[in-house]
Design a protein around this motif. Structure first.
Motif, PDB file in Angstrom:
ATOM      1  N   GLY A 175      25.485  35.760  35.773  1.00 49.20           N
ATOM      2  CA  GLY A 175      26.716  35.648  36.536  1.00 49.20           C
ATOM      3  C   GLY A 175      27.920  35.189  35.749  1.00 49.20           C
ATOM      4  N   SER A 176      27.861  35.225  34.411  1.00 44.22           N
ATOM      5  CA  SER A 176      28.986  34.731  33.619  1.00 44.22           C
ATOM      6  C   SER A 176      29.137  35.569  32.362  1.00 44.22           C
ATOM      7  N   ASN A 177      30.219  35.318  31.627  1.00 47.69           N
ATOM      8  CA  ASN A 177      30.444  35.970  30.346  1.00 47.69           C
ATOM      9  C   ASN A 177      30.410  34.996  29.179  1.00 47.69           C
ATOM     10  N   SER A 178      30.583  33.698  29.459  1.00 47.52           N
ATOM     11  CA  SER A 178      30.700  32.734  28.362  1.00 47.52           C
ATOM     12  C   SER A 178      29.935  31.441  28.625  1.00 47.52           C
ATOM     13  N   ILE A 202      30.140  34.512  42.341  1.00 47.58           N
ATOM     14  CA  ILE A 202      28.864  35.157  42.066  1.00 47.58           C
ATOM     15  C   ILE A 202      28.412  35.832  43.350  1.00 47.58           C
ATOM     16  N   ASP A 203      28.296  37.151  43.294  1.00 45.59           N
ATOM     17  CA  ASP A 203      27.849  37.922  44.449  1.00 45.59           C
ATOM     18  C   ASP A 203      26.348  38.166  44.284  1.00 45.59           C
ATOM     19  N   PHE A 204      25.543  37.309  44.910  1.00 45.39           N
ATOM     20  CA  PHE A 204      24.100  37.394  44.741  1.00 45.39           C
ATOM     21  C   PHE A 204      23.537  38.707  45.288  1.00 45.39           C
ATOM     22  N   ASP A 205      24.120  39.203  46.387  1.00 43.79           N
ATOM     23  CA  ASP A 205      23.553  40.393  47.024  1.00 43.79           C
ATOM     24  C   ASP A 205      24.071  41.686  46.417  1.00 43.79           C
ATOM     25  N   ARG A 227      38.951  35.157  30.621  1.00 51.04           N
ATOM     26  CA  ARG A 227      39.416  35.764  31.863  1.00 51.04           C
ATOM     27  C   ARG A 227      38.672  37.064  32.161  1.00 51.04           C
ATOM     28  N   SER A 228      37.502  37.214  31.585  1.00 52.78           N
ATOM     29  CA  SER A 228      36.682  38.382  31.885  1.00 52.78           C
ATOM     30  C   SER A 228      36.344  38.411  33.374  1.00 52.78           C
ATOM     31  N   ASN A 229      36.138  39.602  33.905  1.00 49.92           N
ATOM     32  CA  ASN A 229      35.733  39.708  35.302  1.00 49.92           C
ATOM     33  C   ASN A 229      34.363  39.067  35.500  1.00 49.92           C
ATOM     34  N   PRO A 230      34.099  38.524  36.676  1.00 55.75           N
ATOM     35  CA  PRO A 230      32.767  37.946  36.911  1.00 55.75           C
ATOM     36  C   PRO A 230      31.684  39.013  36.858  1.00 55.75           C
TER      37      PRO A 230
END
Length: 737
Positions: free
Chosen positions: A88-91, A329-332, A253-256
């Protein structure tokens, strides 16, 4: 083909581990030799061969030649190491060494592997996927390192060592263009502006389009938008005094990343959800939670060093760091909020370390004091639209830590050295936890003032303290100038704390927090050079006992999720590691690494939600992020072109056997896989210009690096995964002036 390559890798490492295996090969006249590496694993400069610790050191030159992008590249060359971007992340960073780590990046939780930038401890995992620039080397110390390292090194430590300022002023520019519209730029200016003053400034931007798309919003998915800068001032008013003031900032600032649905979605009535099918591209999503995400991490540090005499040095390391994270974070991974988590984190820390270093004819010693004062805070909503329910969670953890440490080495004879060390640590923590039900989509914490407040599930403040003395002892024997053997015992400690997701209704005991965990590690190794220094070899075998192991469990219970951090019991780990470098001809060398670990639970006591009884699940639980086998092999061919410069070709392969994402096996578990890379680099005769072509994951392997497992209709059967990068090619251009 994979089985053949694996067999070749294992055979090459086995041959390298047998000194007599290549005895018939006499060294050719003028043949290249393995260069000696100097590391600071024991807080003083030493040859890698003489350090009684399993250490992998990677130089800036090697990282540059192989096109290493960020700190996760260490996973492909270091035995028994997992370093990945968190789900759920980039960094955000997750790391495991020899089975010990922490996957949960929620505020207040502390990692089992310590990350250090120039000896400054980095407490937060957010923003810790450090890009490679302005670096001198990276070191990975495997096994507990608590004697000399300030905090949370129960599994080991990763050191990111930046380059010091030296020589005439110089400017360096590097640009990179690559797959998915990659556009990177790094610029630096540094050098001595007088006999006593040096200054340096480095700035960088890393941009890339997404590997996939959000089919709901049209936004890039798995893109990169990172900016970073570092400034340094070094001042040496006398030969005996040295000061270094450094500041850095990283903004992501990357998209989630919302993940990829691994199974079809169905609702609470067991009916298929339109658009909930498994997408063919693993980098695509249909998430509707939003595309805004921002992570910022920044800090400043001051190093002071006084050489009081030829044998005595005093050091002071003061540092302050802070950061904020806001994202979704969109779990679904569906347009509707069946299971969405908007979240924000913030934290700050101050650390102060005082060191005394002594180097005599027969005694070498390091001792000192360490202090940390930190606050980690955050909030998130758990949105369950089918139940018209939002569970709001918020709180913070204050930590104050003191410790005293010492490590002394005695040369008992010219060949035999005994090292004894220990650290006393005392931590005081206060946890504030709030958790409440709201009727509606999102709570007032995240922009819905009309949400109807409901049951307060947690609203408490708890305080506790934890203290421990952790010893270390090692003996090393010099078999000659080229070979050293060692054996050691060390204990690692990570303090207890409070679960920020604690639900005092479902799990009343969570108010009391969880207890510390410890690791007792036994290790023996052999390091040295063979065949007139044409081969360097570092080997280690280890056995560790893990007590009061902390594990994060999240169990669906009715219309809620029960989160618990439990001391589930005990486990043990045993294994072996081999790594080295061999010069096959003056122009051709090989790097290799092989790791094996067997990690098993002896006791795993947790609540069975079906029976309501605490049971021992040791027979059905496994270690997460801990493949049994890890391996790497690469060749480096260098050709001197005279006044036309030189060219290097570096093909490589890395292997990871199958592993589980969590302690409970699931369909998210990753099977064994290989990654193949290659780099072609030209360097001018003056070394002012460099051109590189770097291919990563040339086999276009699809492999998981994380996931969420929330099956069932209430959660829209949310079983989602996150994947490592696909095949990419990067062209790099560098110039120095």
């Amino acid at each position: 083909m994979n089985s053949i390559l694996k067999a070749a890798l294992l055979a090459s490492a086995a041959m390298a581990a047998i000194p007599g295996a290549a005895a018939a090969q006499a060294p050719a006249q003028g043949v290249s030799v393995v260069e000696e590496l100097v590391v600071t694993a024991r807080r003083r400069e030493e040859s890698l061969k003489d350090v009684p610790v399993a250490v992998t050191a990677v130089t800036a030159e090697r990282l540059e030649a192989t096109g290493a992008a960020d700190i996760t590249t260490l996973q492909q060359s270091t035995p028994n190491l997992t370093v990945q971007v968190a789900r759920g992340s980039n960094s955000t960073l997750i790391s495991f060494i020899r089975g010990v780590g922490q996957q949960d990046p929620l505020w207040g939780f502390e990692p089992g592997v310590g990350l250090y930038v120039d000896d400054v401890y980095i407490a937060r995992p957010q923003g810790a996927v450090l890009d490679i620039f302005d670096i001198e080397r990276m070191e990975v110390l495997r096994g507990p390192q608590g004697t000399l390292y300030g905090r949370n090194t129960i599994g080991g430590a990763i050191k990111y060592v930046t380059a010091k300022i030296d020589g005439e002023p110089e400017m360096r520019f590097k640009g990179q263009l690559g797959s998915y519209n990659q556009r990177d730029f790094i610029g630096s200016a540094k050098g001595m502006v007088s006999d006593t003053l040096g200054v340096g400034l480095t700035w960088a931007s890393f941009d890339r389009d997404g590997y996939g798309s959000n089919l709901t919003t049209g936004a890039e998915h798995y893109n990169k938008d990172v900016a970073a800068a570092r400034a340094t001032v070094e001042f040496s008013p006398t030969p005996d005094l040295f000061f270094r003031l450094a500041g850095d900032i990283v903004t992501d600032r990357s998209n989630p990343r919302h993940g990829h649905r691994e199974v079809a979605a169905f609702n609470i009535a067991n009916q298929p959800i339109p658009g909930g099918e498994v997408l063919p591209n693993v980098y695509d999503t249909r998430a509707g939670a939003g595309d805004k995400n921002q992570v910022e991490s920044r800090g400043v540090s001051l190093l002071g060093e006084w050489s009081a005499s030829d044998s005595l040095t005093f050091k002071s390391i003061s540092a302050y760091r802070a950061g904020e994270t806001a994202g979704e974070i969109d779990f679904d991974t569906l347009p509707a909020p069946y299971l969405d988590i908007p979240a924000r984190y913030s934290d700050h820390q101050f650390t102060q370390e005082l060191q005394l270093l002594y180097s005599g004819d027969r005694v070498q010693a390091v001792g000192g004091l360490f202090y940390l004062n930190a606050t980690a805070a955050g909030a998130f909503d758990t949105v369950l639209s089918q139940a018209a329910l939002t569970i709001a969670t918020a709180g913070h953890v204050d930590t104050e830590s003191w410790s005293a440490f010492a490590d002394v080495s005695f040369d008992l004879t010219e060949a035999l050295t005994l090292s004894v060390g220990g650290r006393y640590t005392r931590d005081e923590k206060t946890g504030v936890v709030y958790r409440q039900n709201f009727t509606g989509i999102r709570s007032p914490l995240f922009g819905n003032p009309l949400a109807v407040p409901g049951l307060v599930r947690s609203d408490f403040t708890s305080t506790d303290s934890y203290e421990k003395f952790t010893p270390r002892v090692s003996a090393s024997y010099d078999f000659g100038s080229e070979l050293t053997g060692y054996a050691s015992y060390s204990q690692g400690f990570k303090s207890g704390g409070f679960d920020m997701r604690a639900d005092a209704i479902l799990t009343p005991t969570s108010r009391d927090g969880y207890a510390p965990e410890t690791v007792d590690s036994y290790e023996a190794g052999l390091k040295g050079y063979f065949f007139d220094r044409r081969l360097s070899l570092n080997t280690a075998v280890f056995y560790a006992q893990y007590q009061d192991q902390q594990v994060t469990l999240q169990t669906p219970v009715g219309a809620s999720i029960a989160s618990q951090v439990l001391n589930v019991g005990e486990s043990h780990m045993s294994g072996a590691e081999v790594e080295g470098v061999a010069y096959l001809t003056p122009d051709l060398s090989a790097n290799f690494a092989l790791g094996y670990i067997k990690a098993e639970f002896d006791e795993y006591r947790a609540l069975n939600p079906l029976t309501g009884v605490v049971e021992d699940f040791a027979d059905s639980r496994v270690f997460q992020n801990t493949p049994e086998w890890t391996g790497a092999f690469s060749l480096t061919y260098q050709r001197d072109l005279g006044d036309k410069g030189k060219i290097s070709f570096i093909p490589s392969a890395s292997y990871r056997s199958s592993f589980s994402m969590f302690e409970i096996p699931s369909r998210l578990d990753q099977g064994a896989y290989w990654l193949y890379d290659a780099s072609l680099v030209w360097t001018s005769e003056s070394e002012r210009y460099r051109v590189g072509l770097h291919g990563k994951n040339l086999g276009d392997e699809t492999y998981r690096i994380g996931g969420y497992n929330f099956p069932g209709g209430l959660f829209a059967n949310s079983v989602t995964a996150y994947y490592g990068p696909p095949q990419t090619v990067t062209l790099s251009l560098e110039a120095k002036f």
